[in-house]
Design a protein around this motif. Structure first.
Motif, PDB file in Angstrom:
ATOM      1  N   LEU A 196       0.810  -1.280   0.032  1.00 23.14           N
ATOM      2  CA  LEU A 196      -0.028  -0.006   0.001  1.00 23.14           C
ATOM      3  C   LEU A 196       0.969   1.096   0.020  1.00 23.14           C
ATOM      4  O   LEU A 196       0.518   2.274  -0.803  1.00 23.14           O
ATOM      5  CB  LEU A 196      -0.932  -0.087   1.402  1.00 23.14           C
ATOM      6  CG  LEU A 196      -1.816   1.315   1.266  1.00 23.14           C
ATOM      7  CD1 LEU A 196      -2.720   1.341   0.315  1.00 23.14           C
ATOM      8  CD2 LEU A 196      -2.462   1.377   2.890  1.00 23.14           C
ATOM      9  N   ASN A 197       1.736   1.332   0.885  1.00 26.24           N
ATOM     10  CA  ASN A 197       2.803   2.259   0.973  1.00 26.24           C
ATOM     11  C   ASN A 197       3.444   2.680  -0.442  1.00 26.24           C
ATOM     12  O   ASN A 197       3.536   3.721  -1.023  1.00 26.24           O
ATOM     13  CB  ASN A 197       3.928   2.123   2.152  1.00 26.24           C
ATOM     14  CG  ASN A 197       3.097   2.167   3.442  1.00 26.24           C
ATOM     15  OD1 ASN A 197       2.147   2.781   3.515  1.00 26.24           O
ATOM     16  ND2 ASN A 197       3.827   1.616   4.298  1.00 26.24           N
ATOM     17  N   LYS A 198       3.794   1.546  -1.284  1.00 22.20           N
ATOM     18  CA  LYS A 198       4.542   1.725  -2.407  1.00 22.20           C
ATOM     19  C   LYS A 198       3.530   2.080  -3.355  1.00 22.20           C
ATOM     20  O   LYS A 198       3.985   3.045  -4.260  1.00 22.20           O
ATOM     21  CB  LYS A 198       5.089   0.165  -2.794  1.00 22.20           C
ATOM     22  CG  LYS A 198       5.587   0.416  -4.220  1.00 22.20           C
ATOM     23  CD  LYS A 198       5.996  -1.115  -4.457  1.00 22.20           C
ATOM     24  CE  LYS A 198       6.990  -1.429  -5.991  1.00 22.20           C
ATOM     25  NZ  LYS A 198       7.300  -2.463  -6.159  1.00 22.20           N
ATOM     26  N   TYR A 254       3.064   9.417  -4.664  1.00 20.84           N
ATOM     27  CA  TYR A 254       2.272  10.612  -4.823  1.00 20.84           C
ATOM     28  C   TYR A 254       1.959  11.449  -3.978  1.00 20.84           C
ATOM     29  O   TYR A 254       1.492  12.692  -3.996  1.00 20.84           O
ATOM     30  CB  TYR A 254       0.828   9.756  -5.478  1.00 20.84           C
ATOM     31  CG  TYR A 254       0.871   9.025  -6.636  1.00 20.84           C
ATOM     32  CD1 TYR A 254       0.982   9.390  -7.858  1.00 20.84           C
ATOM     33  CD2 TYR A 254       1.041   7.502  -6.299  1.00 20.84           C
ATOM     34  CE1 TYR A 254       1.437   8.448  -8.921  1.00 20.84           C
ATOM     35  CE2 TYR A 254       1.393   6.677  -7.527  1.00 20.84           C
ATOM     36  CZ  TYR A 254       1.450   7.083  -8.845  1.00 20.84           C
ATOM     37  OH  TYR A 254       1.682   6.211  -9.805  1.00 20.84           O
ATOM     38  N   ILE A 255       1.815  10.847  -2.645  1.00 19.04           N
ATOM     39  CA  ILE A 255       1.535  11.770  -1.472  1.00 19.04           C
ATOM     40  C   ILE A 255       2.916  12.723  -1.189  1.00 19.04           C
ATOM     41  O   ILE A 255       2.632  13.906  -1.111  1.00 19.04           O
ATOM     42  CB  ILE A 255       1.510  10.858  -0.307  1.00 19.04           C
ATOM     43  CG1 ILE A 255       0.306   9.978  -0.221  1.00 19.04           C
ATOM     44  CG2 ILE A 255       1.740  11.869   1.057  1.00 19.04           C
ATOM     45  CD1 ILE A 255       0.124   9.169   0.898  1.00 19.04           C
ATOM     46  N   ARG A 256       4.266  12.388  -1.542  1.00 17.67           N
ATOM     47  CA  ARG A 256       5.309  13.075  -1.433  1.00 17.67           C
ATOM     48  C   ARG A 256       5.015  14.250  -2.375  1.00 17.67           C
ATOM     49  O   ARG A 256       5.637  15.347  -2.211  1.00 17.67           O
ATOM     50  CB  ARG A 256       6.563  12.227  -1.529  1.00 17.67           C
ATOM     51  CG  ARG A 256       7.147  11.389  -0.203  1.00 17.67           C
ATOM     52  CD  ARG A 256       8.592  11.005  -0.627  1.00 17.67           C
ATOM     53  NE  ARG A 256       8.359  10.105  -1.515  1.00 17.67           N
ATOM     54  CZ  ARG A 256       8.580   8.620  -1.449  1.00 17.67           C
ATOM     55  NH1 ARG A 256       8.066   8.155   0.266  1.00 17.67           N
ATOM     56  NH2 ARG A 256       8.648   7.761  -2.206  1.00 17.67           N
ATOM     57  N   ASP A 280       2.689  17.589   8.891  1.00 23.16           N
ATOM     58  CA  ASP A 280       1.802  16.947   9.737  1.00 23.16           C
ATOM     59  C   ASP A 280       2.030  15.420   9.102  1.00 23.16           C
ATOM     60  O   ASP A 280       1.115  15.378   8.044  1.00 23.16           O
ATOM     61  CB  ASP A 280       0.380  17.260   9.982  1.00 23.16           C
ATOM     62  CG  ASP A 280      -0.295  16.257  11.079  1.00 23.16           C
ATOM     63  OD1 ASP A 280       0.207  15.385  11.234  1.00 23.16           O
ATOM     64  OD2 ASP A 280      -1.358  16.834  11.409  1.00 23.16           O
ATOM     65  N   VAL A 281       2.767  14.507   9.454  1.00 19.71           N
ATOM     66  CA  VAL A 281       2.876  13.235   9.006  1.00 19.71           C
ATOM     67  C   VAL A 281       3.031  12.263   9.890  1.00 19.71           C
ATOM     68  O   VAL A 281       3.820  11.845  10.702  1.00 19.71           O
ATOM     69  CB  VAL A 281       4.002  13.136   8.068  1.00 19.71           C
ATOM     70  CG1 VAL A 281       4.380  11.815   6.962  1.00 19.71           C
ATOM     71  CG2 VAL A 281       4.188  14.337   6.852  1.00 19.71           C
ATOM     72  N   PRO A 282       2.103  11.037   9.803  1.00 15.92           N
ATOM     73  CA  PRO A 282       2.274  10.045  10.744  1.00 15.92           C
ATOM     74  C   PRO A 282       3.493   8.997  10.567  1.00 15.92           C
ATOM     75  O   PRO A 282       3.791   8.964  11.687  1.00 15.92           O
ATOM     76  CB  PRO A 282       0.934   9.285  10.649  1.00 15.92           C
ATOM     77  CG  PRO A 282       0.097  10.185   9.935  1.00 15.92           C
ATOM     78  CD  PRO A 282       0.715  11.176   9.020  1.00 15.92           C
ATOM     79  N   SER A 332       8.934   7.407   6.561  1.00 19.42           N
ATOM     80  CA  SER A 332       8.885   7.779   5.018  1.00 19.42           C
ATOM     81  C   SER A 332       9.889   8.670   4.334  1.00 19.42           C
ATOM     82  O   SER A 332      10.006   8.883   3.124  1.00 19.42           O
ATOM     83  CB  SER A 332       7.592   8.488   4.912  1.00 19.42           C
ATOM     84  OG  SER A 332       7.578   9.833   5.302  1.00 19.42           O
ATOM     85  N   GLY A 333      10.933   9.107   5.283  1.00 18.07           N
ATOM     86  CA  GLY A 333      11.939   9.921   5.010  1.00 18.07           C
ATOM     87  C   GLY A 333      11.700  11.522   4.817  1.00 18.07           C
ATOM     88  O   GLY A 333      12.826  12.231   4.675  1.00 18.07           O
ATOM     89  N   LEU A 334      10.397  11.701   5.098  1.00 16.45           N
ATOM     90  CA  LEU A 334       9.997  13.269   4.872  1.00 16.45           C
ATOM     91  C   LEU A 334      10.757  14.065   5.977  1.00 16.45           C
ATOM     92  O   LEU A 334      10.532  15.242   5.859  1.00 16.45           O
ATOM     93  CB  LEU A 334       8.511  13.253   4.859  1.00 16.45           C
ATOM     94  CG  LEU A 334       7.778  12.874   3.627  1.00 16.45           C
ATOM     95  CD1 LEU A 334       6.463  12.644   3.676  1.00 16.45           C
ATOM     96  CD2 LEU A 334       8.158  13.846   2.459  1.00 16.45           C
ATOM     97  N   HIS A 335      11.166  13.570   6.912  1.00 15.85           N
ATOM     98  CA  HIS A 335      11.739  14.329   8.073  1.00 15.85           C
ATOM     99  C   HIS A 335      12.999  15.139   7.324  1.00 15.85           C
ATOM    100  O   HIS A 335      13.432  16.078   8.154  1.00 15.85           O
ATOM    101  CB  HIS A 335      12.340  13.441   9.133  1.00 15.85           C
ATOM    102  CG  HIS A 335      13.607  12.520   8.820  1.00 15.85           C
ATOM    103  ND1 HIS A 335      13.071  11.296   8.027  1.00 15.85           N
ATOM    104  CD2 HIS A 335      14.852  12.356   8.744  1.00 15.85           C
ATOM    105  CE1 HIS A 335      14.148  10.680   7.799  1.00 15.85           C
ATOM    106  NE2 HIS A 335      15.247  11.219   8.522  1.00 15.85           N
ATOM    107  N   ARG A 336      13.550  14.661   6.146  1.00 16.44           N
ATOM    108  CA  ARG A 336      14.810  14.842   5.527  1.00 16.44           C
ATOM    109  C   ARG A 336      14.499  16.389   5.124  1.00 16.44           C
ATOM    110  O   ARG A 336      15.322  17.237   4.875  1.00 16.44           O
ATOM    111  CB  ARG A 336      15.218  14.256   4.364  1.00 16.44           C
ATOM    112  CG  ARG A 336      15.774  12.851   4.982  1.00 16.44           C
ATOM    113  CD  ARG A 336      16.353  12.190   3.762  1.00 16.44           C
ATOM    114  NE  ARG A 336      16.661  10.962   4.207  1.00 16.44           N
ATOM    115  CZ  ARG A 336      16.169   9.746   4.000  1.00 16.44           C
ATOM    116  NH1 ARG A 336      14.845   9.896   3.429  1.00 16.44           N
ATOM    117  NH2 ARG A 336      16.416   8.420   4.399  1.00 16.44           N
ATOM    118  N   VAL A 337      13.202  16.958   4.732  1.00 17.44           N
ATOM    119  CA  VAL A 337      12.904  18.247   4.232  1.00 17.44           C
ATOM    120  C   VAL A 337      12.484  19.377   5.558  1.00 17.44           C
ATOM    121  O   VAL A 337      12.150  20.415   5.315  1.00 17.44           O
ATOM    122  CB  VAL A 337      11.940  18.078   3.240  1.00 17.44           C
ATOM    123  CG1 VAL A 337      12.039  17.341   2.181  1.00 17.44           C
ATOM    124  CG2 VAL A 337      10.318  17.961   3.992  1.00 17.44           C
TER     125      VAL A 337
END
Length: 242
Positions: free
Chosen positions: A83-85, A90-92, A113-115, A120-125
């Motif tokens: 599901l994440n794949k 698209y979310i990113r 705001d990301v659960p 997901s690696g979004l902490h990098r931004v």
């Protein structure tokens, strides 16, 4: 623009923290809302998810029933990965596009705001991160009361996330939501007061992308001068307004 990542355990109080950021005038990009959008009929993610999981996850209107989908993915890690794949790319993209819009509009600070911020690696931004935590038993009680989950169902959702100690170790600030809602809101107000950039830095943030546009525009004449004039007026106007 200061990008602050907001995450935490399920039912730990992240939504309340997010609402307080908004109340203080800080724009919030909600990954959960974007996740709902990319699973609407007609979206590429919707097609990929339905092709893999089948029509049993759909409701009577043809939309994806998040409860039915949740019953599948929270009992099978491999299905959750699939599901994440199907959805995360698209979310990113939408998150990054919204970040760019906020930056170009001159906002000094925003919250992402990301659960699954770290997963997901979004902490990098994000320049800073805030993690909302509470005891596991409190999470399970809240999930039972709020969502009507059995203990097994609640535990499956808590266990699907990164362990709380691992999140805390990577956070800039950990907020323990064990007291009242007012206490949590007070903590968020303190964070905004401490971290929100000054108006000077915000104005410089507006000027930076404009400078790039002006530099490129001036390569093509004769309309480069007109763009230069408009961009200068924008910068001056932004400084005055701030």
């Amino acid at each position: 623009m200061l990008v602050v990542g907001l995450t935490g355990g399920i039912a730990a109080g992240k939504s309340t923290a997010s609402s307080e950021f908004r109340a203080l005038g800080v724009p919030v990009i909600d990954a959960d809302e974007i996740a709902r959008q990319v699973l609407e009929p007609g979206e590429t993610s919707y097609t990929r998810v339905v092709e893999h999981f089948g029509p049993s996850i759909l409701d009577d209107t043809g939309r994806i029933d998040r409860g039915r989908l949740g019953n599948v993915i929270f009992t099978d890690p491999e299905q959750r990965k699939h599901l994440n794949k199907c959805t995360h790319p698209y979310i990113r993209r939408r998150i990054l596009w919204q970040l760019a819009q906020l930056y170009m509009c001159g906002h000094s600070m925003c919250v992402l705001d990301v659960p699954l911020l770290f997963e997901s690696g979004l902490h990098r931004v994000c320049a800073k991160t805030v993690v909302i935590e509470c005891p596991r038993e409190v999470q399970l009680e809240r999930l039972a009361q709020r969502n009507g989950f059995t203990r097994v169902e609640a535990e499956a959702r808590v266990d699907a996330q990164m362990r709380s100690d691992m999140r805390a170790a990577r956070a800039t600030r950990v907020v323990n939501n064990t007291e009242s809602v007012d206490e949590l809101r007070s903590e968020i107000r303190a964070i905004v007061s401490l971290w929100r950039p000054s108006w000077v830095r915000a104005a410089m943030g507006v000027a930076a992308p404009v400078g790039v546009v002006v530099g490129l525009a001036c390569v093509w004449m004769p309309w480069g001068r007109a763009v230069l004039g408009m961009a200068t007026a924008w910068i001056v106007g932004s400084l005055v307004l701030w």
